[in-house]
Scaffold this motif. Structure first.
Motif, PDB file in Angstrom:
ATOM      1  N   GLN A 487      30.590  46.642  18.083  1.00  0.00           N
ATOM      2  CA  GLN A 487      29.879  46.262  19.293  1.00  0.00           C
ATOM      3  C   GLN A 487      30.476  44.976  19.869  1.00  0.00           C
ATOM      4  O   GLN A 487      30.481  44.767  21.083  1.00  0.00           O
ATOM      5  N   GLN A 488      31.002  44.122  18.990  1.00  0.00           N
ATOM      6  CA  GLN A 488      31.648  42.898  19.467  1.00  0.00           C
ATOM      7  C   GLN A 488      32.926  43.205  20.233  1.00  0.00           C
ATOM      8  O   GLN A 488      33.302  42.461  21.140  1.00  0.00           O
ATOM      9  N   LEU A 489      33.578  44.318  19.901  1.00  0.00           N
ATOM     10  CA  LEU A 489      34.734  44.731  20.686  1.00  0.00           C
ATOM     11  C   LEU A 489      34.305  45.094  22.100  1.00  0.00           C
ATOM     12  O   LEU A 489      34.993  44.752  23.075  1.00  0.00           O
ATOM     13  N   GLN A 490      33.164  45.770  22.239  1.00  0.00           N
ATOM     14  CA  GLN A 490      32.661  46.072  23.579  1.00  0.00           C
ATOM     15  C   GLN A 490      32.341  44.786  24.343  1.00  0.00           C
ATOM     16  O   GLN A 490      32.604  44.693  25.550  1.00  0.00           O
ATOM     17  N   THR A 491      31.809  43.785  23.638  1.00  0.00           N
ATOM     18  CA  THR A 491      31.547  42.491  24.278  1.00  0.00           C
ATOM     19  C   THR A 491      32.847  41.879  24.797  1.00  0.00           C
ATOM     20  O   THR A 491      32.901  41.382  25.929  1.00  0.00           O
ATOM     21  N   LEU A 492      33.904  41.942  23.977  1.00  0.00           N
ATOM     22  CA  LEU A 492      35.197  41.417  24.419  1.00  0.00           C
ATOM     23  C   LEU A 492      35.704  42.190  25.628  1.00  0.00           C
ATOM     24  O   LEU A 492      36.203  41.587  26.599  1.00  0.00           O
ATOM     25  N   LEU A 493      35.587  43.513  25.605  1.00  0.00           N
ATOM     26  CA  LEU A 493      36.027  44.319  26.747  1.00  0.00           C
ATOM     27  C   LEU A 493      35.240  43.958  28.007  1.00  0.00           C
ATOM     28  O   LEU A 493      35.805  43.875  29.102  1.00  0.00           O
ATOM     29  N   ASP A 494      33.938  43.724  27.855  1.00  0.00           N
ATOM     30  CA  ASP A 494      33.133  43.312  29.011  1.00  0.00           C
ATOM     31  C   ASP A 494      33.653  42.005  29.599  1.00  0.00           C
ATOM     32  O   ASP A 494      33.736  41.849  30.823  1.00  0.00           O
ATOM     33  N   PHE A 495      34.001  41.063  28.731  1.00  0.00           N
ATOM     34  CA  PHE A 495      34.546  39.783  29.197  1.00  0.00           C
ATOM     35  C   PHE A 495      35.888  39.992  29.907  1.00  0.00           C
ATOM     36  O   PHE A 495      36.187  39.332  30.908  1.00  0.00           O
ATOM     37  N   ILE A 496      36.709  40.899  29.378  1.00  0.00           N
ATOM     38  CA  ILE A 496      38.013  41.163  29.991  1.00  0.00           C
ATOM     39  C   ILE A 496      37.831  41.701  31.411  1.00  0.00           C
ATOM     40  O   ILE A 496      38.523  41.274  32.343  1.00  0.00           O
ATOM     41  N   GLU A 498      35.147  41.256  33.338  1.00  0.00           N
ATOM     42  CA  GLU A 498      34.477  40.266  34.181  1.00  0.00           C
ATOM     43  C   GLU A 498      35.381  39.099  34.544  1.00  0.00           C
ATOM     44  O   GLU A 498      35.387  38.652  35.704  1.00  0.00           O
ATOM     45  N   TYR A 499      36.160  38.614  33.575  1.00  0.00           N
ATOM     46  CA  TYR A 499      36.895  37.368  33.793  1.00  0.00           C
ATOM     47  C   TYR A 499      38.382  37.565  34.069  1.00  0.00           C
ATOM     48  O   TYR A 499      39.056  36.611  34.459  1.00  0.00           O
ATOM     49  N   ILE A 500      38.906  38.752  33.851  1.00  0.00           N
ATOM     50  CA  ILE A 500      40.334  38.978  34.107  1.00  0.00           C
ATOM     51  C   ILE A 500      40.517  40.051  35.177  1.00  0.00           C
ATOM     52  O   ILE A 500      40.995  39.764  36.279  1.00  0.00           O
ATOM     53  N   ILE A 501      40.116  41.263  34.887  1.00  0.00           N
ATOM     54  CA  ILE A 501      40.373  42.366  35.821  1.00  0.00           C
ATOM     55  C   ILE A 501      39.646  42.161  37.148  1.00  0.00           C
ATOM     56  O   ILE A 501      40.222  42.338  38.228  1.00  0.00           O
ATOM     57  N   ASP A 502      38.381  41.741  37.081  1.00  0.00           N
ATOM     58  CA  ASP A 502      37.608  41.568  38.323  1.00  0.00           C
ATOM     59  C   ASP A 502      37.979  40.295  39.089  1.00  0.00           C
ATOM     60  O   ASP A 502      37.540  40.132  40.234  1.00  0.00           O
ATOM     61  N   GLN A 503      38.755  39.413  38.479  1.00  0.00           N
ATOM     62  CA  GLN A 503      39.081  38.138  39.136  1.00  0.00           C
ATOM     63  C   GLN A 503      40.490  38.113  39.718  1.00  0.00           C
ATOM     64  O   GLN A 503      40.925  37.086  40.245  1.00  0.00           O
ATOM     65  N   LEU A 504      41.204  39.219  39.626  1.00  0.00           N
ATOM     66  CA  LEU A 504      42.580  39.253  40.126  1.00  0.00           C
ATOM     67  C   LEU A 504      42.622  39.117  41.643  1.00  0.00           C
ATOM     68  O   LEU A 504      41.736  39.591  42.357  1.00  0.00           O
ATOM     69  N   ASP A 505      43.668  38.432  42.114  1.00  0.00           N
ATOM     70  CA  ASP A 505      43.970  38.316  43.554  1.00  0.00           C
ATOM     71  C   ASP A 505      42.839  37.663  44.338  1.00  0.00           C
ATOM     72  O   ASP A 505      42.523  38.050  45.462  1.00  0.00           O
ATOM     73  N   ARG A 506      42.235  36.623  43.741  1.00  0.00           N
ATOM     74  CA  ARG A 506      41.204  35.869  44.452  1.00  0.00           C
ATOM     75  C   ARG A 506      41.805  34.783  45.347  1.00  0.00           C
ATOM     76  O   ARG A 506      41.089  34.085  46.050  1.00  0.00           O
ATOM     77  N   LYS A 507      43.139  34.595  45.286  1.00  0.00           N
ATOM     78  CA  LYS A 507      43.850  33.647  46.137  1.00  0.00           C
ATOM     79  C   LYS A 507      43.347  32.210  45.942  1.00  0.00           C
ATOM     80  O   LYS A 507      43.209  31.438  46.880  1.00  0.00           O
ATOM     81  N   GLU A 508      43.086  31.834  44.673  1.00  0.00           N
ATOM     82  CA  GLU A 508      42.650  30.466  44.410  1.00  0.00           C
ATOM     83  C   GLU A 508      43.846  29.527  44.403  1.00  0.00           C
ATOM     84  O   GLU A 508      44.940  29.885  43.966  1.00  0.00           O
ATOM     85  N   ALA A 509      43.641  28.298  44.854  1.00  0.00           N
ATOM     86  CA  ALA A 509      44.720  27.308  44.906  1.00  0.00           C
ATOM     87  C   ALA A 509      45.145  26.916  43.495  1.00  0.00           C
ATOM     88  O   ALA A 509      44.313  26.810  42.585  1.00  0.00           O
TER      89      ALA A 509
END
Length: 670
Positions: A487-496, A498-509
């Motif tokens: 279940q902790q692997l699913q937690t890690l996947l959720d973080f991936i 939320e914080y990596i795949i969903d944050q791509l190309d946000r054009k942050e400085a």
């Protein structure tokens, strides 16, 4: 060079000479640039046939210099930094792709045929010519004499005036050099996440979530567009250290099957019984007769429940597998089965006449520059297939990159795109059997790959071993871990997500402070050792003492402790290959070798040891078997002539914990 000038578009300048001849002039160099010589776009092949040896980008607004180069640049970088006080100097090493991306495609490098270049170089270097060391020696002596120095030549140096390197030896040296060059090319490049649409601040948030959730991630590597943008190993774990993969081994076996299919050694439609006529049961059921390679790959062989225990208890796993009841028609009932993968390994070894490692060595491991791995076997010596393989985090990442590249790596075809398309698309419906709240285990199952949300797929293994591929985002993530539950692997996947795949190309400085904070955080990640406690009275425990132990599941017979002020040695006596003397320290981690379990059997492996007093009468020994997730603790309580011993392990599939008592049989006091 390319320059970002305030108020101007990007300008590109082709330059000759060394980087230092420009950058060691400091910021004054900018004022000497004639913008009229700059180009909005630049095709280097129109200027020269030679590929650039280096390049740099000056961003006046951000006060940042980024450097790309082919040669070692460490010393020059320090000098450049001193000449540009208040500026940020970033060294991208040989990541020329980042330079091209920095220009938004305005810069186009030469496209050269690698084999053509190698052929030209080979023709130059392998010419049959003679060198004359006597002429060279005479020339050097003449130059020294002209400088006013006294020169004497040893006449024996002129005894052999001509030396020819044999042609065969030249070819050997050439082949060796090209092999090393190609292996160097396959090393993973490093880059900034900002160059690939992800901010360092976002990654800091991601890693903070891992720590706050107490996820025992031992190593981590993120590849974006084939470039490593974040990686860490919590000391003493290492990115290049082989790690036990458990069921992640299945995904490598799948690729082995794909390669064998590509080579015509077998087909998806081949029946399983056709490979083992001598090991078939007396009564072959219709469902067993229908079972094919496709069904093994898709975990849909027709068994009702997990057959692991029934097969693993036997010596002949192939015979035991074929003897199992097959109540469902193959293809109609998904059940996860490690021994389905084992049967694939047995089939590949049967048709190839090689062990699975030998078969894959020139076809997968060598092209990916993966050192020859250790892969455990069944009692009869057939590679386990579904478990027991050890690969480093770097090697897992390379494997994932090959998958992302649709079966190619460094320009070499490893497995067909057609097979990979089948392997990473749904072949079985695993939704009914998926545990609750494990979303990414209920998206379908391919050929030894779990399908995930958003078009991603993964191979994984017990305790959180992971190779995740996100084709749309061009991302590969490799992880080794020691999770207490999947279940902790699913937690890690959720973080991936939320914080990596969903944050791509946000054009942050870009923020240099965030980059430094991220680098420092990852470099400082270590395993948390127990705090150092005051040492108890020396007279009580110092010296050499041995204790005979009561019966226990591991068969540990005696422990001999030799305790000093800062160190101790521990002798473990089993009466077999596990007998060992291990060093421990109260102030630091020590490296040693020990025989301990992996997946199926005992192996000599690297172990990291440390010791700490919990109180005046209790000693704790910690052993990190860093080729596995296993962390073992021995807690020893002292009671006059006896000790109490507790053996605990952080995670395990079949290694029992225990408590026992020992009585003193040896006392050589201090």
């Amino acid at each position: 060079m390319d320059g970002g000038f305030a108020g101007d578009d990007l300008l590109l300048f082709p330059l000759a000479g060394e980087l230092t001849s420009y950058l060691l002039n400091g910021p004054a160099f900018i004022n000497r640039i004639n913008k009229s010589y700059g180009y909005r776009s630049l095709v280097l092949s129109e200027w020269t046939e030679d590929f650039p040896a280096a390049g740099f980008h000056i961003d006046v607004t951000q006060k940042r210099i980024e450097i790309w180069h082919a040669k070692d640049f460490a010393a020059a970088q320090t000098r450049i930094q001193s000449e540009w006080p208040g500026w940020e100097v970033i060294d991208h090493c040989g990541d020329y792709k980042s330079q091209v991306r920095r220009t938004g495609g305005a810069l186009k490098l030469q496209v050269a045929d690698e084999q053509q270049l190698l052929d030209q170089l080979q023709n130059m270097l392998l010419k049959d010519f003679a060198s004359n060391p006597a002429d060279s020696l005479t020339y050097c002596a003449q130059k020294e004499a002209e400088a006013g120095k006294t020169v004497e030549i040893n006449p024996y140096a002129l005894k052999y005036d001509t030396y020819r390197l044999p042609g065969e030896r030249k070819v050997e040296l050439w082949d060796s050099a090209v092999s090393k060059l190609r292996m160097k090319k396959q090393q993973l490049l490093k880059g900034l996440p900002e160059d690939h649409g992800l901010s360092s601040r976002t990654l800091l948030d991601f890693f903070a979530q891992i720590q706050q959730s107490a996820l025992a991630v031992n190593t981590f590597m993120l590849l974006q567009d084939g470039v490593v943008t974040a990686a860490f190993a919590r000391a003493p774990y290492r990115l290049d250290q082989p790690q036990l993969l458990y069921s992640l081994s299945k995904s490598i076996t799948s690729i082995a099957a794909g390669i064998a299919i590509d080579e015509g050694l077998l087909t998806l439609a081949d029946t399983v019984i056709s490979f083992f006529p001598a090991k078939l049961p007396g009564d072959i059921s219709p469902n067993l007769a229908r079972m094919t390679v496709h069904h093994l790959l898709s975990m849909n062989a027709g068994h009702h429940d997990n057959i692991y225990g029934a097969v693993a208890q036997e010596e002949d796993w192939v015979r035991a597998f074929l003897a199992q009841d097959v109540p469902h028609e193959p293809g109609s009932h998904y059940v996860y089965s490690t021994h389905c993968t084992y049967m694939l390994s047995a089939i590949i070894e049967q048709v190839s006449g090689q062990s699975l490692v030998d078969y894959l060595q020139p076809r997968l491991f060598e092209p990916l520059e993966i050192p020859r791995p250790v892969w455990e076997t069944c009692p009869l010596g057939i590679t386990a297939g579904g478990m027991g393989l050890s690969l480093s985090t770097e090697s897992i990442a390379k494997f994932g990159q090959m998958l992302l590249n649709k079966g190619e790596y460094a320009g070499k075809r490893i497995v067909s795109e057609r097979y990979l398309a089948l392997a990473t698309s749904e072949q079985s419906d695993n939704r009914l059997s998926a545990p609750k709240d494990r979303t990414d285990s209920a998206q379908g199952y391919g050929y030894q790959f779990h399908l995930c949300r958003r078009g991603c797929y993964r191979g994984d293994g017990s305790f959180g071993q992971l190779c995740l591929v996100a084709p749309r985002e061009q991302i590969v993530i490799a992880v080794t871990a020691a999770f207490g539950s999947m279940q902790q692997l699913q937690t890690l996947l959720d973080f991936i997500y939320e914080y990596i795949i969903d944050q791509l190309d946000r054009k942050e400085a870009y923020n240099h402070a965030d980059t430094l904070e991220l680098q420092n955080k990852l470099a400082a990640w270590t395993y948390p050792l127990p705090p150092v406690q005051p040492v108890p009275s020396l007279a009580l425990y110092y010296g050499r003492k041995g204790y005979r132990l009561d019966d226990n599941p591991h068969g540990l017979r005696e422990i001999v402790l030799e305790i000093e002020e800062k160190r101790l040695t521990v002798q473990l006596c089993y009466g077999d290959e596990r007998d060992n003397v291990l060093p421990f320290s109260f102030t630091e981690m020590l490296h040693a070798q020990d025989v301990f379990y992996k997946d199926l059997s005992l192996h000599r492996q690297e172990v990291i040891t440390s010791a700490a007093w919990q109180n005046q009468h209790t000693l704790q020994l910690t052993l990190l078997y860093i080729e596995t997730p296993y962390i073992v603790t021995y807690t020893i309580g002292f009671r006059e002539e006896e000790i109490d011993v507790e053996f605990r392990i952080n995670v395990s599939l079949n290694i029992p914990e225990y408590s026992t008592t020992g009585v003193i049989v040896l006392d050589e006091g201090s």
